[in-house]
Design a protein around this motif. Structure first.
Motif, short mmCIF file in Angstrom:
data_model
loop_
_atom_site.label_atom_id
_atom_site.label_comp_id
_atom_site.label_asym_id
_atom_site.label_seq_id
_atom_site.Cartn_x
_atom_site.Cartn_y
_atom_site.Cartn_z
N LYS A 1 -27.53 -8.78 46.72
CA LYS A 1 -26.76 -7.51 45.75
C LYS A 1 -26.72 -8.97 44.68
CE LYS A 1 -23.58 -4.68 43.55
NZ LYS A 1 -22.61 -3.79 44.23
N ASN B 1 -23.47 -10.85 35.23
CA ASN B 1 -21.75 -11.39 34.95
C ASN B 1 -21.70 -12.47 33.70
OD1 ASN B 1 -21.96 -14.02 36.07
ND2 ASN B 1 -20.36 -12.88 37.39
N TYR C 1 -25.62 -9.56 40.34
CA TYR C 1 -24.91 -8.90 39.92
C TYR C 1 -25.29 -9.53 38.33
CZ TYR C 1 -23.21 -13.12 41.46
OH TYR C 1 -23.24 -14.44 41.10
N TYR D 1 -27.08 -13.94 36.40
CA TYR D 1 -27.64 -12.50 36.85
C TYR D 1 -27.92 -13.66 38.66
CZ TYR D 1 -31.32 -9.27 38.79
OH TYR D 1 -31.84 -8.93 39.17
#
Length: 625
Positions: free
Chosen positions: A129, A133, A131, A175
């Protein structure tokens, strides 16, 4: 009374909100030792930035590569090897209590380590997955009083063109597990900003980084570090220096990594990558950037000459701005790394060209080793670790064939005793613009020495550590106009009385030589000075929210032909943190009394994120924050 105003905003993406400050005990001792050794703290901020990254993105020790675990600078090589052997023999670590059976892993060390590691087990390869931040930090700091440079009428042509605000912005973005980027903006006090001459920040640094697990291991575009061997030829990254950990004498870490600090000199700008094929890695790097320089044209020899190469990064006055980014610096190089079982070998070289015909050599002490407009450096390093010993070393040479040599060994003769030995010998003519090795001097030239460090755990809650370093210089140095010699000795005892109370006692002594002028004589002779420091430090933590610290320190300075100088400092700390770490408050009161600058005493102070401060105290007074 002098006042300093600091203001900072940190914006982080969920779930990193409660994890933006590295535990203070990680950096306090290192910063104080660096300051005592006259090392510029701003040059070290990259290291603590990396610790913060580990704090927000812990190392998954179950399945992590050795070089990833080596980022934990508070772990010795033997402790890392023990942990890797344990995981290989008994499988993943599911609880911190499993580590208590390893030699040297005290409860306090394990508690500290848990801030930077994760016990998660790597999932099987497949869909991961993605993500996003990141973090944005904005900071402004300034003195209420104006320095003389801001009063234009009294400063002539040396007045500051900007305001007194020190503005700083850092942005990081991740990422998934492979891609990251960063941007750093910095404007020192007195430097113009958002003007016609300076439309943006004075210093800007950025990078995009890819870390993979296939044949392309690392690719970075922008600003980066290149670190190889033991730092005799090419090591642009940080260096904690001698004494931060008596066993940490071997350089380790990633060979190519991003740069995100605000130092305006110690980095490369361009592109770099690491290609991995089985047990072999090939690192390639190229850099082209501008550096500050004062350049004049010699009409006699018809050539351009760099008469000064400032590295302060200050561009406040007209004269400083005239030297800003005037000299092109071009670097290219490669390093081949090969690992076979317990042996690793690294070899490589780099070239550097400066866009100037020649560089002026100022000072007699620089006549043997100095920077030239076109230089070449080469290195060969090795590392062999097996069971209870580690052998490491490097040999480097410059374009003239002058050599620097460093060799060391780490052994564990008993389960509770570890020993580090290191010998170095650097030719007085050897020079590299990017050297950053273990040494007494900031320049790795004309020095030889022998270092011995030992750590012992007689009982589980007691640690004894000591080191001695004997060194001599075969050539002149700054403020030392003859060959000289000296030594440094340190002894420290750490006692963990119980889970709530710990205390340590530290003694340090250094003896060196420096110039002393003789009346009615144009020459200098050398005088020996001796500096001793004795410290007692106790910390009491009655619960998870409150922490108290008490410290007393004495300094004793002696120099031939001069009166002795003594210093005294005492401090009390009170720290309160909420259980979820969202709010932390510090209170400190310090009293000090020293005879002069020679007997000054350093302490680390809690500060804003990414701002590191370890002031020296001299004369007589008190301080509160």
């Amino acid at each position: 009374m002098k006042w300093l105003i600091l203001f900072s905003i940190v914006i982080v993406s969920w779930p990193m909100l409660a994890q933006v400050r590295v535990p203070d005990e990680i950096v306090a001792n290192a910063l104080e030792l660096l300051s005592e050794n006259d090392v510029e703290l701003n040059d070290q901020s990259q290291l603590f930035d990396e610790l913060l990254d580990l704090y927000t993105n812990p190392v998954k020790i179950n399945g992590a590569r050795r070089e990833e675990i080596e980022k934990l600078i508070f772990l010795s090589d033997f402790q890392i090897q023990q942990m890797l052997d344990f995981i290989q023999s008994y499988g993943p670590v599911y609880s911190r209590y499993q580590l208590q059976g390893l030699s040297g892993f005290s409860p306090s060390l394990i508690e500290l380590m848990m801030n930077f590691v994760s016990l998660e087990v790597e999932e099987e390869k497949g869909y991961t997955k993605k993500y996003i931040n990141g973090q944005i930090l904005l900071r402004d700091m300034f003195d209420l009083e104006n320095a003389k440079g801001y009063a234009q009428a009294d400063s002539g042509n040396s007045y500051y063109l900007g305001n007194k605000h020190h503005m700083y912005m850092k942005m990081k973005l991740n990422y998934g597990n492979h891609f990251s980027g960063g941007l750093t903006l910095d404007n020192d006090p007195g430097e113009p900003v958002f003007t016609k001459e300076q439309p943006g920040f004075d210093f800007m640094s950025g990078h995009v980084l890819y870390n993979g697990s296939g044949w392309l291991k690392t690719l970075v575009v922008g600003d980066y570090h290149a670190n190889f061997g033991q730092g005799l030829a090419m090591w642009s990254g940080t260096n904690l220096g001698k004494g931060s950990d008596v066993l940490q004498v071997r350089k380790r870490g990633e060979r190519i990594k991003r740069y995100s600090s605000a130092n305006e000199s110690l980095f490369l700008r361009g592109v770099a990558g690491v290609i991995q094929i089985r047990n072999m890695e090939l690192a390639l790097f190229a850099s082209s950037k501008k550096r500050d320089a004062g350049i004049v044209f010699d009409s006699v020899y018809r050539q351009s000459v760099a008469v000064s190469l400032p590295e302060t990064g200050y561009h406040r006055t007209l004269s400083e701005r005239e030297m800003k980014n005037t000299l092109g610096q071009h670097i290219g190089g490669a390093n081949l790394y090969y690992r076979w079982q317990d042996l690793s070998v690294s070899m490589g070289g780099y070239f550097q060209n400066l866009d100037v015909d020649s560089i002026a050599v100022k000072g007699l002490y620089k006549q043997q080793n100095y920077l030239v407009s076109q230089s070449r450096n080469f290195w060969l390093s090795y590392n062999y670790g097996r069971y209870n010993y580690i052998l490491f070393g490097e040999m480097a040479a410059d374009q003239n064939g002058d050599i620097a040599l460093l060799n060391g060994v780490q052994v564990r003769p008993a389960g509770n005793v570890s020993l580090s030995l290191l010998h170095r010998i650097f030719s007085k003519k050897y020079f590299s613009d990017w050297m950053n090795a273990f040494s007494e001097s900031s320049t790795v030239t004309g020095e030889s020495g022998f270092y011995c460090g030992v750590v012992a755990h007689p009982v589980s809650n007691l640690e004894l550590s000591a080191y001695v370093d004997i060194f001599k210089f075969s050539w002149l140095r700054y403020n030392i106009d003859k060959p000289s010699a000296g030594y440094e000795f340190s002894l420290r005892t750490d006692l963990q009385v119980n889970s709530n109370f710990k205390v340590y006692l530290r003694y340090r002594e250094k003896e060196k030589q420096e110039n002393v002028s003789i009346e009615d004589s144009p020459s200098y002779s050398l005088a020996t000075y001796n500096l001793k420091r004795l410290r007692t430090d106790a910390e009491f933590q009655p619960d998870e929210n409150w922490r108290f610290r008490f410290r007393i320190e004495k300094s004793f300075y002696q120099k031939e032909g001069e009166s002795d100088s003594n210093g005294f400092l005492a401090l009390t700390d009170v720290n309160y943190s909420t259980t979820n770490q969202i709010l932390s408050c510090w209170l400190r009161y310090v009293v000090f009394d020293t005879d002069d600058y020679d007997s000054r005493i350093y302490t680390y102070e809690n500060d804003l994120l990414y701002n590191f401060y370890s002031p020296s105290f001299q004369e007589e007074g008190s301080r509160f924050y």
